[in-house]
Design an enzyme around this catalytic site. Structure first.
Site, mmCIF file in Angstrom:
data_model
loop_
_atom_site.group_PDB
_atom_site.id
_atom_site.type_symbol
_atom_site.label_atom_id
_atom_site.label_comp_id
_atom_site.label_asym_id
_atom_site.label_seq_id
_atom_site.Cartn_x
_atom_site.Cartn_y
_atom_site.Cartn_z
ATOM 1 N N HIS A 53 -1.005 -7.652 8.381
ATOM 2 C CA HIS A 53 -0.662 -6.540 7.483
ATOM 3 C C HIS A 53 -0.363 -5.275 8.305
ATOM 4 O O HIS A 53 0.663 -4.625 8.122
ATOM 5 C CB HIS A 53 -1.826 -6.288 6.512
ATOM 6 C CG HIS A 53 -1.632 -5.096 5.628
ATOM 7 N ND1 HIS A 53 -1.127 -5.197 4.343
ATOM 8 C CD2 HIS A 53 -1.842 -3.771 5.843
ATOM 9 C CE1 HIS A 53 -1.050 -3.983 3.808
ATOM 10 N NE2 HIS A 53 -1.485 -3.099 4.703
ATOM 11 N N GLU A 54 -1.265 -4.954 9.208
ATOM 12 C CA GLU A 54 -1.099 -3.715 9.988
ATOM 13 C C GLU A 54 0.102 -3.809 10.920
ATOM 14 O O GLU A 54 0.859 -2.851 11.083
ATOM 15 C CB GLU A 54 -2.377 -3.405 10.790
ATOM 16 C CG GLU A 54 -3.614 -3.153 9.935
ATOM 17 C CD GLU A 54 -3.403 -2.093 8.866
ATOM 18 O OE1 GLU A 54 -2.535 -1.213 9.042
ATOM 19 O OE2 GLU A 54 -4.096 -2.154 7.839
ATOM 20 N N GLU A 107 3.855 -1.792 2.528
ATOM 21 C CA GLU A 107 2.622 -2.578 2.428
ATOM 22 C C GLU A 107 2.887 -4.074 2.355
ATOM 23 O O GLU A 107 1.981 -4.883 2.571
ATOM 24 C CB GLU A 107 1.818 -2.143 1.199
ATOM 25 C CG GLU A 107 1.380 -0.680 1.202
ATOM 26 C CD GLU A 107 0.530 -0.306 2.401
ATOM 27 O OE1 GLU A 107 -0.097 -1.203 3.001
ATOM 28 O OE2 GLU A 107 0.506 0.891 2.759
ATOM 29 N N TYR A 141 0.187 -0.971 -3.325
ATOM 30 C CA TYR A 141 -0.387 -2.305 -3.033
ATOM 31 C C TYR A 141 -0.096 -3.280 -4.174
ATOM 32 O O TYR A 141 0.069 -4.468 -3.943
ATOM 33 C CB TYR A 141 -1.893 -2.209 -2.782
ATOM 34 C CG TYR A 141 -2.245 -1.283 -1.648
ATOM 35 C CD1 TYR A 141 -1.948 -1.610 -0.332
ATOM 36 C CD2 TYR A 141 -2.870 -0.060 -1.880
ATOM 37 C CE1 TYR A 141 -2.266 -0.756 0.714
ATOM 38 C CE2 TYR A 141 -3.193 0.802 -0.843
ATOM 39 C CZ TYR A 141 -2.896 0.455 0.455
ATOM 40 O OH TYR A 141 -3.204 1.306 1.484
ATOM 41 N N HIS A 170 -11.703 1.784 8.105
ATOM 42 C CA HIS A 170 -10.671 1.210 7.227
ATOM 43 C C HIS A 170 -9.376 1.040 8.036
ATOM 44 O O HIS A 170 -8.887 1.988 8.646
ATOM 45 C CB HIS A 170 -10.438 2.113 6.010
ATOM 46 C CG HIS A 170 -9.545 1.458 5.005
ATOM 47 N ND1 HIS A 170 -10.045 0.602 4.048
ATOM 48 C CD2 HIS A 170 -8.204 1.462 4.859
ATOM 49 C CE1 HIS A 170 -9.034 0.130 3.335
ATOM 50 N NE2 HIS A 170 -7.913 0.624 3.807
ATOM 51 N N ALA A 171 -8.833 -0.185 8.018
ATOM 52 C CA ALA A 171 -7.706 -0.502 8.899
ATOM 53 C C ALA A 171 -6.486 0.365 8.602
ATOM 54 O O ALA A 171 -6.193 0.666 7.443
ATOM 55 C CB ALA A 171 -7.339 -1.967 8.729
ATOM 56 N N HIS A 231 3.317 -2.934 9.375
ATOM 57 C CA HIS A 231 3.602 -1.490 9.373
ATOM 58 C C HIS A 231 4.240 -1.077 10.702
ATOM 59 O O HIS A 231 5.232 -0.363 10.743
ATOM 60 C CB HIS A 231 2.308 -0.689 9.191
ATOM 61 C CG HIS A 231 1.732 -0.717 7.802
ATOM 62 N ND1 HIS A 231 2.467 -0.458 6.679
ATOM 63 C CD2 HIS A 231 0.457 -0.943 7.362
ATOM 64 C CE1 HIS A 231 1.679 -0.516 5.593
ATOM 65 N NE2 HIS A 231 0.455 -0.817 5.991
ATOM 66 N N HIS A 288 -9.675 4.758 -0.782
ATOM 67 C CA HIS A 288 -8.398 5.410 -1.062
ATOM 68 C C HIS A 288 -8.519 6.595 -2.032
ATOM 69 O O HIS A 288 -7.587 7.383 -2.155
ATOM 70 C CB HIS A 288 -7.405 4.387 -1.608
ATOM 71 C CG HIS A 288 -7.083 3.293 -0.618
ATOM 72 N ND1 HIS A 288 -8.025 2.358 -0.206
ATOM 73 C CD2 HIS A 288 -5.948 2.983 0.055
ATOM 74 C CE1 HIS A 288 -7.475 1.535 0.658
ATOM 75 N NE2 HIS A 288 -6.222 1.879 0.842
HETATM 76 O O1 X8Z Z 1 -5.769 -0.264 2.660
HETATM 77 C C1 X8Z Z 1 -5.274 -1.343 2.885
HETATM 78 C C2 X8Z Z 1 -4.740 -1.672 4.283
HETATM 79 C C3 X8Z Z 1 -4.260 -0.473 4.991
HETATM 80 S S1 X8Z Z 1 -2.808 0.181 4.325
HETATM 81 C C4 X8Z Z 1 -5.846 -2.299 5.095
HETATM 82 N N1 X8Z Z 1 -5.212 -2.284 1.909
HETATM 83 C C5 X8Z Z 1 -5.728 -2.037 0.574
HETATM 84 C C6 X8Z Z 1 -7.248 -1.950 0.548
HETATM 85 O O2 X8Z Z 1 -7.881 -2.290 1.546
HETATM 86 O O3 X8Z Z 1 -7.795 -1.545 -0.472
HETATM 87 C C7 X8Z Z 1 -4.607 -3.603 2.032
HETATM 88 C C8 X8Z Z 1 -4.864 -4.282 0.719
HETATM 89 C C9 X8Z Z 1 -5.259 -3.208 -0.243
HETATM 90 ZN ZN ZN Z 2 -1.155 -1.075 4.693
#
Ligand code: X8Z
Ligand code: ZN
Length: 603
Positions: A371-372, A399, A509, A342-343, A375, A499
């Site tokens: 997105h990254e 975010e 988000y 997960h990024a 950050h 998450h």
């Molecule tokens: O978790 C993330 C990023 C890292 S902060 C890749 N996002 C959420 C997800 O993947 O569920 C970005 C969009 C929503």
């Molecule tokens: Zn993020």
């Protein structure tokens, strides 16, 4: 885990923690809290964070990049120490609640009071138990497989397969990973709530909501207000997409009550729907190109994708990332070990910034790279402050930055990159907007549900006996999506979303999806853009870059409305920018939906 999200308290700890804890404890008993002792306490804490944050950062990095028994052992230890120090700091900070302090000391004190995401009670056994549980949950997710497929493999199948039976199979299969998390999750909630209550919060959800410069209840109302603004747009999209999916899959695509089965939306969590664009775009909804295809045809590799993202930021006047970013980041999925794919974006110390991502050559990942990097550029900008102010104005801002930049990946910009020969004319607008909406609008109710669920779990409104039913009730109510196969309390579907076991709060988000359109509109106004806002790119605009940098440099040093005002001139989070962006699409959708029975009955 995304270290940026955790804030200063979240990145401390290590071997040196013990003397600090003893020190605080000794002072606790000895001294009356005054404005002078407050300043000394804050200054000491900033030094501690500086030193220990680095240590914790390396440990977490090693675990996320080399998931093993031993790296998990280290993370458990650091987490336990971290919770222990965080609880002490929070308690010490509360002693100053009624002491008159200057603005910065008060703000830092309040930030320390709310610093932990999951506090434990002041009891070493419970701290150790909580750390065991949180590491275990993350590790269950990271090692999770169905028929030899990890989440990244399943994500790809969901994105590309149009075989309903296969989609259903992997949808259900990925959710066999999470039932073992259920009891631990319930126990974690119990411990974290005890910890939150000891620190003076009603429950852990209230603690999370207090991170927005307003009382917890006001923030709940604020989230409802924002959702109310965008809900009609979501319902129009839902109605249109449902019809197109029925064209593709027949009766399998809709239930009697009008909901869409969750396995048909191109994403294992049905959170962003961009992958079903080819199924739902009609003749007059053709954007004229496919970003994935452009990247593949141009022979982009992972590094070039990241370099291109970095170049966008430098075009705004930001300094390039340090050489160590390129040496230490993870860009591709290693074949020989388990990593957390997960990024995420990391600031290990004042100069060491990294991303960790298993990049594929797709338009989706090109967006995620921006997105990254958002950050990382934020993290670097606010390093002018001490550690306590090293955070986003609120976590939604953090975010939103990279996503806001990615809204500038327009046809015009792609032409400037040489990826596209010429900009498609205005007839492509609906296609461009539809493909954006499938990701950005579909995401809104999903992102609300994740923390609506957790807030209710922490408050006890959803009890462990109802974890799964409570999850699906919210998904049905807000998203109008429903499980394709029967679910029971033997399942734990929330745990199949990173998450939840990762304990990353999610409201950030939702806010980011509102804020990024406010940022984009303000930036395009600054740039003097005249055309439709979805065609606007701020690439190369130094004036926008300077003004953005002003906001980023503020970190969390001021209440978020001040930061918002510095960049956009307004002090309110507001859905009107996202609505204006998609206004032409809303008209088009409503025309397509005319005479159709829209909406759903969630029971
Ligand atoms: O978790 C993330 C990023 C890292 S902060 C890749 N996002 C959420 C997800 O993947 O569920 C970005 C969009 C929503
Ligand atoms: Zn993020």
């Amino acid at each position: 885990m995304n270290k940026v999200s955790i804030g200063a308290v979240g990145i401390l700890l290590g071997a040196a923690a013990y003397w600090v804890i003893d020190n605080y404890a000794a002072r606790d008993a000895a001294s009356e809290p005054t404005a002078e002792t407050a300043m000394a306490f804050i200054s000491e804490t900033e030094n501690t964070f500086q030193e220990l944050g680095e240590y914790a950062g390396h440990v977490f990095w090693i675990q996320a990049n080399f998931f093993t028994h031993d790296s998990n052992w280290l993370v458990t230890k650091v987490s336990e120490e971290f919770t222990s120090l965080g609880v002490k700091l929070s308690k010490e900070a509360s002693r100053y609640n009624d002491v008159e302090l200057d603005f910065d000391t008060r703000r830092k004190m309040d930030s320390l009071r709310r610093g932990l995401t999951l506090p434990a009670p002041d009891d070493p056994e419970k701290m150790a138990e909580l750390a065991e549980i949180t590491t275990g949950l993350e590790s269950t997710y990271a090692f999770g497989k169905y028929n030899g497929l990890a989440d990244v493999d399943i994500i790809k199948i969901m994105a590309t397969s149009r075989n309903e039976a296969e989609l259903k199979d992997v949808w259900q299969g990925w959710r066999t990973v999470s039932p073992p998390m259920r009891d631990d999750y319930a126990r974690m909630v119990e411990i974290a709530n005890q910890g939150s209550q000891e620190l003076g919060f009603a429950d852990t959800g209230a603690l999370w909501r207090e991170g927005y410069d307003m009382p917890a209840d006001e923030f709940t109302a604020e989230a409802d207000r924002l959702w109310g603004q965008v809900q009609p747009l979501y319902e129009s999209l839902h109605c249109y997409v449902r019809d197109r999916l029925v064209d593709q899959y027949g009766d399998a695509a809709v239930t009697g009550s009008g909901m869409i089965p969750a396995h048909l939306l191109g994403n294992i969590w049905a959170q962003q729907w961009g992958n079903v664009f080819p199924l739902v775009a009609e003749g007059d909804a053709d954007p004229g190109y496919d970003l994935t295809q452009l990247l593949v045809d141009a022979g982009y590799d992972e590094i070039q994708m990241v370099k291109t993202g970095e170049a966008f930021f430098t075009s705004l006047g930001f300094e390039p990332l340090p050489e160590t970013f390129w040496e230490r980041s993870l860009f591709t999925k290693p074949q020989d070990r388990i990593v957390q794919c997960h990024a995420s974006a990391w600031d290990i110390d004042d100069e060491d910034f990294r991303i960790k991502m298993c990049i594929d050559i797709t338009g989706e990942d090109f967006n995620t790279i921006h997105h990254e990097l958002g950050h990382n550029f934020y993290q670097r900008a606010y390093k002018i402050h001490g550690p306590i102010y090293q955070g986003g104005a609120n976590d939604g801002f953090h975010e939103a930055i990279g996503d806001f930049i990615a809204l500038s990946i327009t046809p015009n910009y792609l032409v400037q990159l040489g990826l596209l020969d010429e900009e498609p004319d205005a007839s492509a607008d609906i296609g461009l907007l539809l493909s954006q909406a499938l990701d950005k609008i579909a995401f809104l109710p999903f992102s609300l549900v994740v923390d609506q669920w957790r807030w209710k779990v922490f408050s006890g409104e959803i009890s462990p006996e109802n974890y799964n039913a409570g999850w699906w009730a919210l998904r049905e109510q807000y998203q109008g999506v429903t499980p394709p196969v029967e679910r029971t309390e033997a399942d734990f579907d929330p745990g199949a979303k990173y998450h939840i076991p990762g304990n990353v709060p999610y409201m950030r988000y939702f806010l980011a999806h509102i804020l990024q359109f406010q940022f984009h509109k303000a930036a395009c106004d600054m740039a003097g853009w005249q055309g439709p806002v979805h065609r606007c790119t701020i690439y190369g605009n130094r004036e926008v870059g300077d003004r953005l940098n002003t906001m980023l440099e503020m970190g969390s040093s001021k209440p978020w409305p001040d930061a918002l005002e510095a960049f956009t001139g307004t002090r309110e989070m507001d859905g009107s920018a996202i609505l204006a962006y998609f206004a032409p699409l809303k008209d088009w959708l409503d025309e397509k939906n005319a005479g159709k029975q829209c909406g759903w009955d969630a029971g």
